[in-house]
Design a protein around this motif. Structure first.
Motif: not given
Length: 239
Positions: A130-137, A153-161
């Motif tokens: 959880p919280g690992a960084p991801v990008l949405v393109v 590209v928007r940055s974000g993170s994994i918010a669930s299991a």
């Protein structure tokens, strides 16, 4: 050098006859030399919202050096009244992902694109915390580099299991700023393995943002969470 990630995404515009309807995001996916354009299923058809386009348009670059060179391609969504895209269901019901096959002979010979492939997709049981960084393109609110026709590209993170079907559905949650027009965007994570020619791993397909009916506009910000359908659905859709 332009990161190849920016050549994986496509801005999709839907039409009903000559009438322009909506803009969305999508990306290219290749399997066994067959090429697909992937997006959210509701981009192609949303009966509840009265959205029923009959064709789409998207852009492909035609020169890796001159980013102002591109071609517009048009794809029919129906032939003889039969839908041409592929969609699927899983144990939780309908999956909001669709793939439509592209005929390679109608693509420009010099088309520049970097499709994802099965080996570039993360396994649903990958050990991602959880919280690992991801990008949405994608193309939020149809915003993009209009000169070079590149996505943002928007940055974000994994918010669930990750690996757990959130509320029994085939998606996980992301914490990223997404807007209308981002539907169908790839959700990716950097691949740190040495020697990778395409250093990105596809985790899922962004579908929608969540909000709460109990939220009070004057007191609470929007929830700001989105759902991304696991990339594994593409294995079934592109067989």
């Amino acid at each position: 050098m332009i990161d190849p990630l920016l050549f994986c995404a496509a801005r999709i515009t839907t039409y009903s006859g000559p009438l322009r309807l909506t803009d969305a995001s999508g990306f290219f996916y290749e399997r066994a030399h067959r090429l697909f354009l992937v997006t959210s299923r509701h981009v192609f058809l949303d009966d509840a919202g009265g959205h029923r386009p009959d064709r789409i348009e998207f852009i492909v670059h035609t020169d890796a050096a001159d980013l102002t060179a591109w071609a517009t391609l048009s794809v029919l969504l129906y032939r003889d009244g039969v839908s041409q895209w592929r969609e699927g269901v899983d144990s939780g019901g309908a999956v909001d992902v669709a793939a439509i096959e592209l005929e390679r002979d109608v693509l420009p010979a010099s088309a520049v694109m970097h499709p994802f492939r099965p080996e570039l997709c993360a396994a649903a049981d990958a050990a991602l915390p959880p919280g690992a960084p991801v990008l949405v393109v994608g193309f939020p609110l149809s915003f993009f580099d209009t000169r070079h026709y590149l996505p943002v590209v928007r940055s974000g993170s994994i918010a669930s299991a990750y690996g757990i079907r959130f509320q029994g559905q085939g998606y996980f949650l992301t914490d990223a700023r997404t807007h209308r027009g981002t539907s169908g965007a790839p959700v990716v994570m950097r691949n740190t393995a040495p020697g990778s020619a395409f250093p990105w791993t596809l985790l899922g397909v962004h579908s929608a943002s969540f909000d709460m009916q109990t939220r009070e506009d004057e007191l609470d910000e929007r929830l700001g969470l989105g759902c991304a359908w696991y990339a594994g659905i593409l294995d079934a859709l592109t067989r």
